[in-house]
Scaffold this active site. Structure first.
Site, mmCIF file in Angstrom:
data_model
loop_
_atom_site.group_PDB
_atom_site.id
_atom_site.type_symbol
_atom_site.label_atom_id
_atom_site.label_comp_id
_atom_site.label_asym_id
_atom_site.label_seq_id
_atom_site.Cartn_x
_atom_site.Cartn_y
_atom_site.Cartn_z
ATOM 1 N N LYS A 117 45.922 59.187 115.125
ATOM 2 C CA LYS A 117 45.360 59.106 116.561
ATOM 3 C C LYS A 117 43.927 58.667 116.155
ATOM 4 O O LYS A 117 43.363 58.696 115.225
ATOM 5 C CB LYS A 117 45.350 60.573 116.745
ATOM 6 C CG LYS A 117 46.546 61.129 117.786
ATOM 7 C CD LYS A 117 46.126 62.302 118.437
ATOM 8 C CE LYS A 117 47.290 62.867 119.156
ATOM 9 N NZ LYS A 117 46.980 64.469 119.416
ATOM 10 N N HIS B 10 39.084 76.833 123.704
ATOM 11 C CA HIS B 10 38.943 77.098 122.227
ATOM 12 C C HIS B 10 38.169 78.107 121.659
ATOM 13 O O HIS B 10 38.366 79.142 121.138
ATOM 14 C CB HIS B 10 38.606 75.984 121.435
ATOM 15 C CG HIS B 10 39.811 74.595 121.852
ATOM 16 N ND1 HIS B 10 39.136 73.384 121.849
ATOM 17 C CD2 HIS B 10 41.146 74.569 121.686
ATOM 18 C CE1 HIS B 10 40.051 72.418 121.897
ATOM 19 N NE2 HIS B 10 41.315 73.042 121.882
ATOM 20 N N SER C 82 40.814 69.357 125.908
ATOM 21 C CA SER C 82 40.027 68.415 125.295
ATOM 22 C C SER C 82 40.037 66.844 126.353
ATOM 23 O O SER C 82 39.146 66.383 126.638
ATOM 24 C CB SER C 82 40.282 68.049 124.044
ATOM 25 O OG SER C 82 40.100 69.364 123.389
ATOM 26 N N ARG D 273 48.170 78.391 127.834
ATOM 27 C CA ARG D 273 47.410 78.232 128.984
ATOM 28 C C ARG D 273 48.495 78.288 130.264
ATOM 29 O O ARG D 273 48.045 79.192 131.057
ATOM 30 C CB ARG D 273 46.716 76.839 128.974
ATOM 31 C CG ARG D 273 45.506 76.752 128.178
ATOM 32 C CD ARG D 273 45.164 75.255 128.243
ATOM 33 N NE ARG D 273 46.141 74.631 127.676
ATOM 34 C CZ ARG D 273 45.979 73.220 127.143
ATOM 35 N NH1 ARG D 273 44.664 72.567 127.200
ATOM 36 N NH2 ARG D 273 47.030 72.567 126.771
HETATM 37 O O1 PNS Z 1 45.165 70.769 119.443
HETATM 38 P P1 PNS Z 1 46.423 70.367 119.263
HETATM 39 O O2 PNS Z 1 46.470 68.662 119.083
HETATM 40 O O3 PNS Z 1 47.251 70.741 120.395
HETATM 41 O O4 PNS Z 1 46.994 70.806 117.855
HETATM 42 C C1 PNS Z 1 48.253 70.650 117.525
HETATM 43 C C2 PNS Z 1 48.643 71.180 116.028
HETATM 44 C C3 PNS Z 1 47.399 70.381 115.127
HETATM 45 C C4 PNS Z 1 48.551 72.611 115.964
HETATM 46 C C5 PNS Z 1 49.980 70.500 115.519
HETATM 47 O O5 PNS Z 1 49.896 69.263 115.986
HETATM 48 C C6 PNS Z 1 50.187 70.894 113.976
HETATM 49 O O6 PNS Z 1 50.197 71.845 113.693
HETATM 50 N N1 PNS Z 1 50.066 69.564 113.385
HETATM 51 C C7 PNS Z 1 50.428 69.501 111.971
HETATM 52 C C8 PNS Z 1 51.792 68.893 111.703
HETATM 53 C C9 PNS Z 1 52.810 70.084 111.901
HETATM 54 O O7 PNS Z 1 52.832 71.121 111.351
HETATM 55 N N2 PNS Z 1 53.797 70.114 112.815
HETATM 56 C C10 PNS Z 1 54.607 71.059 113.400
HETATM 57 C C11 PNS Z 1 55.911 71.201 112.617
HETATM 58 S S1 PNS Z 1 56.780 69.809 112.477
#
Ligand code: PNS
Length: 157
Positions: free
Chosen positions: A41, A17, A128, A90
């Site tokens: 979560k 990150h 993570s 990645r």
């Molecule tokens: O580090 P992560 O858990 O891979 O991050 C995922 C994240 C936070 C980028 C993603 O889950 C997100 O944007 N969540 C908010 C809800 C949302 O907008 N979802 C996408 C459209 S349905």
């Protein structure tokens, strides 16, 4: 002036990150690291701790802001008046999910662009969750996360 948002759970922040944050901070005028508050979560670190660990890891970057959001990312972006999402990529395994999410976000708001930054090859396997798993079973996670994260993880044990 172009601002980008780098969203994620950051539970906890890893050196992967951090690499994306540093490179994005060089590429854009301003970067907002947006930490997701997801009530569904149970994270290892609560929101405040995750923000704090990021803050301590990026204290040398002066064009990076840390913020939190809940709900839809595009709603957060709209409120902030920012239209670039930065995502780290990645491996091929990330692609399908990220592709889906980028298209869904575009469907929800076509003004917002998702840009992908290739991982540094040193961190292409890093996540993570794997860091937490390795740590739980006594694995050495030095050089995979900032030292402050290791320290805080030890306190959690
Ligand atoms: O580090 P992560 O858990 O891979 O991050 C995922 C994240 C936070 C980028 C993603 O889950 C997100 O944007 N969540 C908010 C809800 C949302 O907008 N979802 C996408 C459209 S349905």
């Amino acid at each position: 002036m172009i601002t980008a948002v780098y969203p994620g759970s950051f539970d906890p922040i890893t050196n992967g990150h951090l690499d994306i944050i540093k490179r994005s901070a060089k590429t854009f005028d301003k970067l907002i690291v947006a930490v997701l508050n997801n009530p569904n979560k149970t994270p290892m670190f609560d929101l405040e701790e995750r923000v704090d660990l990021i803050r301590q890891s990026i204290s040398d970057l002066n064009n990076v802001e840390i913020d939190c959001f809940s709900g839809l990312l595009i709603d957060y972006m709209q409120n902030k008046n920012v239209n670039v999402i930065i995502k780290g990529l990645r491996a091929i395994s990330d692609f399908e999910y990220e592709f889906q999410m980028a298209l869904m976000n575009r469907k929800l708001n076509k003004e917002i662009e998702t840009l992908f930054m290739m991982t540094n090859s040193d961190y292409s396997y890093l996540s993570s969750s794997l860091v937490k798993e390795a740590f739980r079973f006594g694995g050495n996670i030095e050089n995979l996360v900032p030292d402050i994260v290791i320290q805080k993880m030890k306190e959690k044990l």
